[in-house]
Design a protein around this motif. Structure first.
Motif, PDB file in Angstrom:
ATOM      1  N   PRO A   1      74.245   6.448  34.121  1.00 15.71           N
ATOM      2  CA  PRO A   1      73.362   7.103  35.118  1.00 15.71           C
ATOM      3  C   PRO A   1      71.907   6.696  35.295  1.00 15.71           C
ATOM      4  CG  PRO A   1      74.654   9.040  34.353  1.00 15.71           C
ATOM      5  CD  PRO A   1      74.460   7.912  33.487  1.00 15.71           C
ATOM      6  N   ASP A   2      71.288   6.219  34.065  1.00 17.95           N
ATOM      7  CA  ASP A   2      69.964   5.658  34.084  1.00 17.95           C
ATOM      8  C   ASP A   2      70.138   4.230  34.618  1.00 17.95           C
ATOM      9  OD1 ASP A   2      69.111   8.012  33.005  1.00 17.95           O
ATOM     10  OD2 ASP A   2      69.587   7.385  31.107  1.00 17.95           O
ATOM     11  N   LEU A   3      71.101   3.517  33.952  1.00 17.10           N
ATOM     12  CA  LEU A   3      71.455   2.076  34.330  1.00 17.10           C
ATOM     13  C   LEU A   3      71.476   1.910  35.791  1.00 17.10           C
ATOM     14  CD1 LEU A   3      73.424   1.087  31.494  1.00 17.10           C
ATOM     15  CD2 LEU A   3      71.088   0.405  31.898  1.00 17.10           C
ATOM     16  N   GLN A   4      72.311   2.825  36.632  1.00 19.56           N
ATOM     17  CA  GLN A   4      72.762   2.853  37.728  1.00 19.56           C
ATOM     18  C   GLN A   4      71.364   3.202  38.758  1.00 19.56           C
ATOM     19  OE1 GLN A   4      72.831   5.779  40.226  1.00 19.56           O
ATOM     20  NE2 GLN A   4      73.314   4.738  42.111  1.00 19.56           N
ATOM     21  N   ARG A   5      70.760   4.283  38.254  1.00 17.59           N
ATOM     22  CA  ARG A   5      69.439   4.610  38.874  1.00 17.59           C
ATOM     23  C   ARG A   5      68.287   3.516  39.039  1.00 17.59           C
ATOM     24  NH1 ARG A   5      69.103   9.242  36.600  1.00 17.59           N
ATOM     25  NH2 ARG A   5      67.577   8.549  34.951  1.00 17.59           N
ATOM     26  N   PHE A   6      68.208   2.834  38.002  1.00 14.87           N
ATOM     27  CA  PHE A   6      66.962   1.647  38.003  1.00 14.87           C
ATOM     28  C   PHE A   6      67.584   0.237  38.377  1.00 14.87           C
ATOM     29  CE2 PHE A   6      65.703   4.901  34.735  1.00 14.87           C
ATOM     30  CZ  PHE A   6      64.538   5.327  35.225  1.00 14.87           C
ATOM     31  N   GLY A   7      68.815   0.436  38.912  1.00 16.32           N
ATOM     32  CA  GLY A   7      69.160  -0.851  39.698  1.00 16.32           C
ATOM     33  C   GLY A   7      69.655  -1.806  38.431  1.00 16.32           C
ATOM     34  N   LEU A   8      69.915  -1.439  37.477  1.00 16.23           N
ATOM     35  CA  LEU A   8      70.401  -2.330  36.312  1.00 16.23           C
ATOM     36  C   LEU A   8      71.879  -2.656  36.256  1.00 16.23           C
ATOM     37  CD1 LEU A   8      67.847  -1.365  33.674  1.00 16.23           C
ATOM     38  CD2 LEU A   8      67.940  -3.524  35.020  1.00 16.23           C
ATOM     39  N   MET A   9      72.585  -1.718  36.790  1.00 17.23           N
ATOM     40  CA  MET A   9      74.178  -1.735  37.138  1.00 17.23           C
ATOM     41  C   MET A   9      74.201  -1.423  38.449  1.00 17.23           C
ATOM     42  SD  MET A   9      76.959   0.182  35.097  1.00 17.23           S
ATOM     43  CE  MET A   9      76.768   1.866  35.364  1.00 17.23           C
ATOM     44  N   GLU A  10      74.963  -2.204  39.458  1.00 15.42           N
ATOM     45  CA  GLU A  10      75.427  -1.688  40.834  1.00 15.42           C
ATOM     46  C   GLU A  10      76.669  -1.142  40.738  1.00 15.42           C
ATOM     47  OE1 GLU A  10      75.316  -5.380  43.577  1.00 15.42           O
ATOM     48  OE2 GLU A  10      73.506  -6.048  42.512  1.00 15.42           O
ATOM     49  N   THR A  11      76.414   0.104  41.324  1.00 15.18           N
ATOM     50  CA  THR A  11      77.674   1.102  41.371  1.00 15.18           C
ATOM     51  C   THR A  11      77.295   2.341  42.256  1.00 15.18           C
ATOM     52  OG1 THR A  11      79.890   1.931  40.343  1.00 15.18           O
ATOM     53  CG2 THR A  11      77.491   2.255  39.257  1.00 15.18           C
ATOM     54  N   SER A  12      78.259   3.137  42.452  1.00 16.25           N
ATOM     55  CA  SER A  12      77.666   4.367  43.053  1.00 16.25           C
ATOM     56  C   SER A  12      77.315   5.431  42.082  1.00 16.25           C
ATOM     57  CB  SER A  12      78.961   4.941  43.827  1.00 16.25           C
ATOM     58  OG  SER A  12      79.837   5.460  42.908  1.00 16.25           O
ATOM     59  N   GLU A  13      76.675   6.467  42.353  1.00 11.52           N
ATOM     60  CA  GLU A  13      76.194   7.475  41.565  1.00 11.52           C
ATOM     61  C   GLU A  13      77.162   8.298  40.882  1.00 11.52           C
ATOM     62  OE1 GLU A  13      73.395  11.629  41.852  1.00 11.52           O
ATOM     63  OE2 GLU A  13      73.146  10.054  43.302  1.00 11.52           O
ATOM     64  N   ALA A  14      78.409   8.284  41.787  1.00 13.47           N
ATOM     65  CA  ALA A  14      79.581   9.027  41.475  1.00 13.47           C
ATOM     66  C   ALA A  14      80.468   8.174  40.144  1.00 13.47           C
ATOM     67  CB  ALA A  14      80.590   9.458  42.487  1.00 13.47           C
ATOM     68  N   VAL A  15      80.354   7.025  40.369  1.00 10.92           N
ATOM     69  CA  VAL A  15      81.089   6.298  39.431  1.00 10.92           C
ATOM     70  C   VAL A  15      80.308   6.232  38.054  1.00 10.92           C
ATOM     71  CG1 VAL A  15      81.471   3.736  38.592  1.00 10.92           C
ATOM     72  CG2 VAL A  15      82.268   4.740  40.950  1.00 10.92           C
ATOM     73  N   ALA A  16      79.029   6.236  38.130  1.00  8.24           N
ATOM     74  CA  ALA A  16      78.172   6.041  37.057  1.00  8.24           C
ATOM     75  C   ALA A  16      78.231   7.492  36.287  1.00  8.24           C
ATOM     76  CB  ALA A  16      76.712   6.054  37.652  1.00  8.24           C
ATOM     77  N   LYS A  17      78.259   8.550  36.825  1.00  6.21           N
ATOM     78  CA  LYS A  17      78.604   9.872  36.246  1.00  6.21           C
ATOM     79  C   LYS A  17      80.109  10.050  35.568  1.00  6.21           C
ATOM     80  CE  LYS A  17      75.624  12.666  39.191  1.00  6.21           C
ATOM     81  NZ  LYS A  17      75.406  13.687  39.995  1.00  6.21           N
ATOM     82  N   LYS A  18      80.850   9.185  36.156  1.00  2.54           N
ATOM     83  CA  LYS A  18      82.312   9.331  35.710  1.00  2.54           C
ATOM     84  C   LYS A  18      82.196   8.374  34.323  1.00  2.54           C
ATOM     85  CE  LYS A  18      87.040   8.306  37.076  1.00  2.54           C
ATOM     86  NZ  LYS A  18      87.810   7.740  38.155  1.00  2.54           N
ATOM     87  N   LEU A  19      81.831   7.337  34.346  1.00  2.46           N
ATOM     88  CA  LEU A  19      81.579   6.249  33.051  1.00  2.46           C
ATOM     89  C   LEU A  19      80.712   7.309  32.012  1.00  2.46           C
ATOM     90  CD1 LEU A  19      80.580   2.840  34.365  1.00  2.46           C
ATOM     91  CD2 LEU A  19      82.597   3.718  33.085  1.00  2.46           C
ATOM     92  N   ASP A  20      79.769   8.098  32.576  1.00  3.08           N
ATOM     93  CA  ASP A  20      78.920   8.695  31.639  1.00  3.08           C
ATOM     94  C   ASP A  20      79.890   9.796  30.770  1.00  3.08           C
ATOM     95  OD1 ASP A  20      76.437   9.168  30.491  1.00  3.08           O
ATOM     96  OD2 ASP A  20      76.349  11.144  31.554  1.00  3.08           O
ATOM     97  N   VAL A  21      80.823  10.058  31.212  1.00  2.43           N
ATOM     98  CA  VAL A  21      81.811  10.963  30.782  1.00  2.43           C
ATOM     99  C   VAL A  21      82.791  10.194  29.717  1.00  2.43           C
ATOM    100  CG1 VAL A  21      83.898  12.836  31.007  1.00  2.43           C
ATOM    101  CG2 VAL A  21      81.877  12.702  32.478  1.00  2.43           C
ATOM    102  N   LEU A  22      83.106   9.145  29.996  1.00  2.00           N
ATOM    103  CA  LEU A  22      84.115   8.332  29.393  1.00  2.00           C
ATOM    104  C   LEU A  22      83.279   7.570  28.182  1.00  2.00           C
ATOM    105  CD1 LEU A  22      85.856   6.669  32.375  1.00  2.00           C
ATOM    106  CD2 LEU A  22      87.038   8.510  30.804  1.00  2.00           C
ATOM    107  N   ILE A  23      82.132   7.473  28.228  1.00  2.00           N
ATOM    108  CA  ILE A  23      81.519   6.626  27.085  1.00  2.00           C
ATOM    109  C   ILE A  23      80.963   7.815  26.102  1.00  2.00           C
ATOM    110  CG2 ILE A  23      79.661   4.958  26.420  1.00  2.00           C
ATOM    111  CD1 ILE A  23      80.128   3.960  29.191  1.00  2.00           C
ATOM    112  N   PRO A  24      81.406   7.887  24.839  1.00  2.00           N
ATOM    113  CA  PRO A  24      81.033   8.632  23.888  1.00  2.00           C
ATOM    114  C   PRO A  24      79.372   8.602  23.581  1.00  2.00           C
ATOM    115  CG  PRO A  24      82.960   7.741  23.229  1.00  2.00           C
ATOM    116  CD  PRO A  24      82.533   6.879  24.411  1.00  2.00           C
ATOM    117  N   ALA A  25      78.815   9.677  23.337  1.00  2.00           N
ATOM    118  CA  ALA A  25      77.572   9.403  22.831  1.00  2.00           C
ATOM    119  C   ALA A  25      77.159   9.347  21.383  1.00  2.00           C
ATOM    120  CB  ALA A  25      76.686  10.803  23.230  1.00  2.00           C
ATOM    121  N   ARG A  26      76.469   8.399  21.076  1.00  2.00           N
ATOM    122  CA  ARG A  26      76.054   8.162  19.486  1.00  2.00           C
ATOM    123  C   ARG A  26      74.800   7.219  19.525  1.00  2.00           C
ATOM    124  NH1 ARG A  26      80.303   7.573  14.754  1.00  2.00           N
ATOM    125  NH2 ARG A  26      81.710   8.860  16.321  1.00  2.00           N
ATOM    126  N   THR A  27      73.913   7.334  18.587  1.00  2.17           N
ATOM    127  CA  THR A  27      72.668   6.783  18.577  1.00  2.17           C
ATOM    128  C   THR A  27      72.802   5.449  17.810  1.00  2.17           C
ATOM    129  OG1 THR A  27      71.483   8.959  18.348  1.00  2.17           O
ATOM    130  CG2 THR A  27      70.417   6.760  17.651  1.00  2.17           C
TER     131      THR A  27
END
Length: 394
Positions: A361-387
């Motif tokens: 969602p951050d990459l989509q919001r700042f124009g670093l990834m071209e996609t819709s907000e809905a797709v960005a949120k969907k990806l956010d669920v699919l990509i595990p969080a790890r530092t």
């Protein structure tokens, strides 16, 4: 111009260029140490009329991505004689290195940039930061006197490695370390060490450090659990009479600010290493996406001028059990998906996203990834969080 791997006979030419470019002089002992590693850490060069003009080292390494081991090609020692600069030699070397890494099955590549902007042009992107602290001695935490003991001057690789190997898979992008890497890279030049042992006599934390002008400089500190962390801190605080400051370099998610009674100390976020996906199709296949109730499908357009096997439009599917797959879309109109399921991204930003450096969602919001907000949120669920965290340097 010829691009090829250096031979053993060209080792001295490699050292001469490195010494001039990086303004140091190696002792004969250090030269022999590097000569011994020359076969295992290949150096590639650009030659004109048989003369070495530019070079880089391509080091075969391995890193953790969400707990899985992935082959990585580390690039270091990039140098060009000044009279040969601005002739496109480094561009050719980097492209040849990418081809070699792909052939070797190295799915990722890392480097430490002299200029972030320079390497961004070639597809590398920042993927990890360090959080640096400078803590005056009067603001050090209070001792807790936890069980266990700390032993100084423990230099046995197996002891240190046993702690590192249990802790480091928690982070994305951190390296697996061979014994030779520990000996030649990690421990080289380290004046002091200390290890925390729990009540059962098992090592659970260590610190590599130096003390200079009454400043404690932490080269590396690793702990397995909170008791081990506190035991290590008790040891550091016991130096308070001879110190004016303690310097630390930690992962960005470290909770130190919450643990200090007065956290108003110097804290600095330091952008550190850059990475890039070498082979997008193979990396997506090896990547452990989060499990879901149903399959996900996207049309992914990747921009990657320097690794043309990644460039283009792909059908990206992720199965419910987290298995990803990329298939090339040969006919531009043959996507089979609606416009909102499309993603357009550079290889560098794709790398930063999948290594957990920035969320979709951050990459989509700042124009670093071209996609819709809905797709960005969907990806956010699919990509595990790890530092992401990388305590190494090369």
């Amino acid at each position: 111009m010829e691009i090829r791997r250096l031979t053993d006979a060209e080792f001295d030419a490699n050292i001469a260029l490195a010494e001039y470019a990086f303004l140091y002089k190696l002792s004969e002992e250090k030269k022999e140490e590097r000569r011994a590693r020359f076969a295992d850490e290949p150096v590639w060069g650009a030659f004109e009329d048989g003369e070495l003009c530019a070079k880089l080292a391509l080091i075969p390494l391995e890193v953790y991505v969400h707990g899985r081991r992935v082959k990585m090609g580390g690039i270091g020692g990039v140098a060009t004689w000044p009279e040969k600069r601005r002739k496109g030699m480094v561009t050719l070397l980097l492209r040849r290195a990418l081809e070699e890494m792909k052939n070797q099955g190295q799915l990722l590549s890392y480097l430490h940039p002299f200029s972030v902007a320079f390497y961004r042009k070639y597809g590398w992107e920042l993927f990890t930061d360090n959080k640096n602290y400078s803590i005056p001695v009067d603001k050090l935490p209070v001792r807790k006197n936890v069980p266990g003991r700390v032993v100084r001057n423990i230099r046995e690789i197996e002891v240190l490695k046993s702690v590192y190997d249990r802790v480091i898979p928690r982070y994305n992008g951190a390296m697996t370390r061979s014994r030779s890497w520990w000996e030649n890279r990690v421990m080289s030049g380290i004046p002091y060490t200390a290890v925390y042992y729990n009540e059962a006599g098992e090592p659970e934390a260590y610190v590599l450090y130096e003390i200079e002008n009454r400043v404690w400089i932490t080269e590396e500190i690793i702990w397995l659990n909170e008791t081990a962390r506190q035991g290590m801190w008790d040891f550091i605080v016991n130096h308070d009479s001879k110190l004016k400051e303690v310097q630390l370099k930690l992962p960005v998610d470290d909770p130190m600010s919450l643990l200090l009674s007065d956290p108003r100390v110097k804290q600095e976020i330091e952008p550190y290493f850059m990475g890039r996906i070498v082979d997008a199709e193979a990396f997506i296949r090896a990547y452990p996406f989060a499990e879901a109730d149903a399959p996900s499908r996207f049309i992914l357009q990747i921009e990657d001028r320097d690794a043309p096997w990644n460039e283009g439009v792909w059908r990206w599917t992720i199965s419910p059990d987290g298995q990803g797959k990329l298939e090339p879309v040969h006919t531009p109109g043959d996507t089979g998906h609606e416009a909102e399921e499309r993603i357009s991204v550079s290889i560098g930003i794709l790398t930063a996203m999948l290594l957990g450096y920035r969320r979709p969602p951050d990459l989509q919001r700042f124009g670093l990834m071209e996609t819709s907000e809905a797709v960005a949120k969907k990806l956010d669920v699919l990509i595990p969080a790890r530092t992401p965290y990388l305590p190494d340097y090369f």
